[in-house]
Design a protein around this motif. Structure first.
Motif, PDB file in Angstrom:
ATOM      1  N   ILE A 162     -10.159  -1.527  -0.303  1.00 31.21           N
ATOM      2  CA  ILE A 162      -9.042  -2.452  -0.510  1.00 31.21           C
ATOM      3  C   ILE A 162      -7.597  -1.617  -0.375  1.00 31.21           C
ATOM      4  CG2 ILE A 162      -7.799  -3.641  -2.595  1.00 31.21           C
ATOM      5  CD1 ILE A 162     -10.698  -4.656  -3.447  1.00 31.21           C
ATOM      6  N   LYS A 163      -7.862  -0.401  -1.025  1.00 37.03           N
ATOM      7  CA  LYS A 163      -6.660   0.405  -0.596  1.00 37.03           C
ATOM      8  C   LYS A 163      -6.342   0.826   0.633  1.00 37.03           C
ATOM      9  CE  LYS A 163      -5.369   5.363  -1.770  1.00 37.03           C
ATOM     10  NZ  LYS A 163      -5.502   5.916  -0.155  1.00 37.03           N
ATOM     11  N   ASN A 164      -7.315   0.794   1.592  1.00 41.01           N
ATOM     12  CA  ASN A 164      -6.897   1.074   3.120  1.00 41.01           C
ATOM     13  C   ASN A 164      -6.243  -0.188   3.676  1.00 41.01           C
ATOM     14  OD1 ASN A 164      -8.034   3.647   3.259  1.00 41.01           O
ATOM     15  ND2 ASN A 164     -10.075   3.152   3.914  1.00 41.01           N
ATOM     16  N   ASP A 165      -6.835  -1.215   3.090  1.00 46.05           N
ATOM     17  CA  ASP A 165      -6.230  -2.676   3.700  1.00 46.05           C
ATOM     18  C   ASP A 165      -4.770  -2.786   3.265  1.00 46.05           C
ATOM     19  OD1 ASP A 165      -8.490  -3.302   4.723  1.00 46.05           O
ATOM     20  OD2 ASP A 165      -9.175  -4.776   3.516  1.00 46.05           O
ATOM     21  N   VAL A 173       0.700  -3.047   4.430  1.00 47.28           N
ATOM     22  CA  VAL A 173       2.082  -2.801   3.989  1.00 47.28           C
ATOM     23  C   VAL A 173       3.028  -1.494   4.732  1.00 47.28           C
ATOM     24  CG1 VAL A 173       3.349  -2.491   1.676  1.00 47.28           C
ATOM     25  CG2 VAL A 173       1.341  -3.850   1.835  1.00 47.28           C
ATOM     26  N   LEU A 174       2.255  -0.551   5.070  1.00 49.01           N
ATOM     27  CA  LEU A 174       3.047   0.598   5.507  1.00 49.01           C
ATOM     28  C   LEU A 174       3.509   0.377   6.831  1.00 49.01           C
ATOM     29  CD1 LEU A 174       1.051   3.779   4.919  1.00 49.01           C
ATOM     30  CD2 LEU A 174       3.311   3.395   4.298  1.00 49.01           C
ATOM     31  N   VAL A 175       2.973  -0.736   7.708  1.00 45.78           N
ATOM     32  CA  VAL A 175       3.495  -0.877   9.011  1.00 45.78           C
ATOM     33  C   VAL A 175       4.679  -1.603   8.898  1.00 45.78           C
ATOM     34  CG1 VAL A 175       1.295  -0.952  10.101  1.00 45.78           C
ATOM     35  CG2 VAL A 175       2.000  -3.016   9.063  1.00 45.78           C
ATOM     36  N   HIS A 176       5.294  -2.256   7.791  1.00 44.58           N
ATOM     37  CA  HIS A 176       6.299  -3.041   7.875  1.00 44.58           C
ATOM     38  C   HIS A 176       7.302  -2.375   7.822  1.00 44.58           C
ATOM     39  CE1 HIS A 176       9.129  -5.931   6.182  1.00 44.58           C
ATOM     40  NE2 HIS A 176       8.463  -7.048   6.434  1.00 44.58           N
ATOM     41  N   PRO A 177       8.255  -2.762   8.595  1.00 41.34           N
ATOM     42  CA  PRO A 177       9.676  -1.643   8.732  1.00 41.34           C
ATOM     43  C   PRO A 177      10.355  -1.771   7.613  1.00 41.34           C
ATOM     44  CG  PRO A 177       9.737  -3.630  10.482  1.00 41.34           C
ATOM     45  CD  PRO A 177       8.622  -3.934   9.450  1.00 41.34           C
ATOM     46  N   GLY A 178      10.881  -0.436   7.154  1.00 46.26           N
ATOM     47  CA  GLY A 178      11.559  -0.327   5.925  1.00 46.26           C
ATOM     48  C   GLY A 178      10.640   0.293   4.670  1.00 46.26           C
ATOM     49  N   VAL A 179       9.350   0.257   5.073  1.00 41.73           N
ATOM     50  CA  VAL A 179       8.423   0.956   3.897  1.00 41.73           C
ATOM     51  C   VAL A 179       8.123   2.441   4.490  1.00 41.73           C
ATOM     52  CG1 VAL A 179       6.034   0.717   2.984  1.00 41.73           C
ATOM     53  CG2 VAL A 179       7.449  -1.459   3.586  1.00 41.73           C
ATOM     54  N   SER A 180       8.515   3.350   3.330  1.00 41.92           N
ATOM     55  CA  SER A 180       8.261   4.642   3.446  1.00 41.92           C
ATOM     56  C   SER A 180       6.872   5.115   2.780  1.00 41.92           C
ATOM     57  CB  SER A 180       9.392   5.450   3.074  1.00 41.92           C
ATOM     58  OG  SER A 180       9.592   5.158   1.682  1.00 41.92           O
ATOM     59  N   LYS A 181       6.556   4.199   1.811  1.00 35.94           N
ATOM     60  CA  LYS A 181       5.502   4.984   1.173  1.00 35.94           C
ATOM     61  C   LYS A 181       4.781   3.664  -0.024  1.00 35.94           C
ATOM     62  CE  LYS A 181       4.094   8.389  -2.188  1.00 35.94           C
ATOM     63  NZ  LYS A 181       4.499   9.209  -3.374  1.00 35.94           N
ATOM     64  N   VAL A 182       3.536   3.865   0.050  1.00 35.05           N
ATOM     65  CA  VAL A 182       2.754   2.816  -0.904  1.00 35.05           C
ATOM     66  C   VAL A 182       2.068   3.512  -1.886  1.00 35.05           C
ATOM     67  CG1 VAL A 182       1.196   1.024  -0.830  1.00 35.05           C
ATOM     68  CG2 VAL A 182       2.590   0.983   1.074  1.00 35.05           C
ATOM     69  N   THR A 183       2.397   3.062  -3.157  1.00 36.02           N
ATOM     70  CA  THR A 183       1.589   3.687  -4.096  1.00 36.02           C
ATOM     71  C   THR A 183       0.925   2.579  -5.193  1.00 36.02           C
ATOM     72  OG1 THR A 183       3.270   3.613  -5.991  1.00 36.02           O
ATOM     73  CG2 THR A 183       3.395   5.442  -4.720  1.00 36.02           C
ATOM     74  N   ILE A 184      -0.386   2.825  -5.426  1.00 39.92           N
ATOM     75  CA  ILE A 184      -1.081   1.574  -6.021  1.00 39.92           C
ATOM     76  C   ILE A 184      -1.616   2.202  -7.476  1.00 39.92           C
ATOM     77  CG2 ILE A 184      -3.204   0.191  -6.135  1.00 39.92           C
ATOM     78  CD1 ILE A 184      -3.143   0.846  -2.838  1.00 39.92           C
ATOM     79  N   ASP A 185      -1.154   1.432  -8.593  1.00 38.61           N
ATOM     80  CA  ASP A 185      -1.505   1.621  -9.803  1.00 38.61           C
ATOM     81  C   ASP A 185      -2.546   0.980 -10.015  1.00 38.61           C
ATOM     82  OD1 ASP A 185      -1.310   2.643 -12.292  1.00 38.61           O
ATOM     83  OD2 ASP A 185       0.022   1.057 -13.014  1.00 38.61           O
TER      84      ASP A 185
END
Ligand SMILES: Nc1ncnc2c1ncn2[C@@H]1O[C@H](COP(=O)(O)OP(=O)(O)O)[C@@H](O)[C@H]1O
Ligand SMILES: [Mg+2]
Length: 394
Positions: A63-66, A71-83
């Protein structure tokens, strides 16, 4: 000056997450209520609160990889964090009810079992080797003992029946008390595994007759295959897509949102540009790109000299550009084409660099697919059994 892309809104991120499936529960993490708070900072850091059915769920990594790959490929996204959090008992039971409901609904929608991994082999244009990749990956997966469905969605340009030497006409009959006849895929044993194949080439008289289908009912035919084919048990479903982007891909996204795309390109820049369009379409239809395969990478002559006939590096460039992994490079070998003409995919010969490359890609696909065995310890099935037995006792 290049202007920096704006980060997406939380709502857009939520839409992207609708494409992330909990394969065990058979629905996306948004509708299942697993995706909680989403915040996006001005710097493009996306923070997502995720509630798992149980905290130690083995699907967590997938799920994390998915989430990251969408989300990361979306323009303007620099980082994804999951809580990561855990559902309450009430939330969990609501999810189970929904999952059961979905399982029933989807059974009517398509005949493809929920545990089957669906991979669509796509490209921007024809002639880059989609069908060659499809039959060789299918054969390699089957040779490893898997049951592999092959859906030839290239309705008028079908080539799968010839490439797998499976020319027989399809039959249809009623199964399991169904109210209408279902198409029964043609089968071919490969090693310990099985291929189950459906193509319009198995419906029409010859490749000439197929021209009559041109333009006609293109999406309808694929939809009908998804609805009406009785696949039975399946570990993988490989879909050989028609060239280009458009209706078929959108239809697939609507009917089978868990489909992952594999994009085939040649090393040439022009092919890679067209392939980007395919990837862009994937993004807009919220399909995930599982990876890129570069075909016709180079030709090695009998003296061992390697020639890069169609340019260099297109696969890697495309992969980097769309944020998906490069799954492998297939060299040019006359045996690849010969195997297609004789109906014996080259990968089954185990000889040569092309066969090796196909085998390695298939292995990579197997390795990154969470096995049903691993999922048994996870939320849904165990919980479900426990709930049912408790409610029966009361
Ligand atoms: N790696 C390869 N080496 C040699 N010939 C190849 C290779 N890949 C594909 N071909 C040949 O190129 C042609 C186009 O491939 P095909 O798989 O039909 O492409 P597509 O389905 O994208 O139109 C076929 O004749 C096929 O045999
Ligand atoms: Mg083809």
């Amino acid at each position: 000056m290049t202007s920096k892309a704006h980060p997406p809104t939380a709502d857009v991120v939520r839409e992207l997450l609708r494409a992330v499936m909990d394969p065990e529960l058979g629905d996306n993490i948004v509708d299942l209520g697993m995706a909680g708070d989403i915040t996006v900072s001005a710097e493009g850091v996306v923070a997502i609160g995720m509630k798992l059915t149980i905290k130690g769920c083995p699907l967590r990594v997938q799920i994390k990889n998915d989430i990251e790959s969408r989300v990361l490929v979306h323009p303007g996204v620099s980082k994804v964090t999951i809580d990561w959090g855990e559902m309450t008992a009430d939330e969990r039971s609501a999810v189970m009810t929904r999952a059961r409901w979905n399982a029933r609904e989807q059974a009517n929608e398509t005949q493809i079992p929920l545990n089957a991994r669906v991979l669509a082999i796509a490209s921007g244009k024809g002639g880059v080797g989609k069908s060659s990749v499809t039959v060789n990956l299918a054969a390699a997966l089957a040779a490893q003992g898997h049951v592999v469905g092959v859906l030839d969605a290239d309705i008028w340009g079908f080539s799968i029946p010839r490439m797998l030497n499976m020319p027989d006409r399809l039959e249809a009959h009623r199964v399991d008390g169904s109210d209408k006849p279902r198409i029964i895929p043609n089968e071919r044993q490969v090693g310990a595994g099985l291929l189950k194949v459906v193509s319009t080439g198995m419906l029409v008289e010859d490749e000439g007759t197929a021209l009559m289908w041109r333009g006609l009912m293109l999406t309808k035919a694929v939809e009908q295959f998804l609805h009406d084919v009785h696949w039975g048990e399946l570990d993988y479903l490989l879909i050989d897509m028609p060239p280009g982007t458009g209706d078929v891909q959108m239809g697939l996204a609507r009917m089978l949102p868990r489909t992952d795309l594999i994009i085939v390109t040649t090393p040439a820049v022009s092919a890679q540009k067209v392939a980007i369009r395919a990837a862009d379409m994937a993004r807009r239809s919220f399909l995930r790109v599982a990876g890129v395969i570069e075909n016709m990478t180079s030709f090695t002559c009998e003296h061992g000299t390697e020639y890069e006939l169609f340019g260099k590096g297109g696969g890697q460039t495309l992969a980097t550009e769309i944020g998906a992994p490069l799954l492998g490079n297939i060299p040019i070998e006359s045996a690849v084409a010969h195997g297609s003409d004789t109906g014996e995919p080259i990968v089954l010969s185990q000889k040569g660099a092309a066969a090796q490359a196909f085998t390695a890609i298939a292995q990579r696909i197997i390795d990154e697919t969470v096995s049903t065995q691993d999922m048994i310890g996870c939320s849904a099935r165990t919980e479900d059994v426990v709930h049912v037995s408790i409610s029966q006792r009361n």
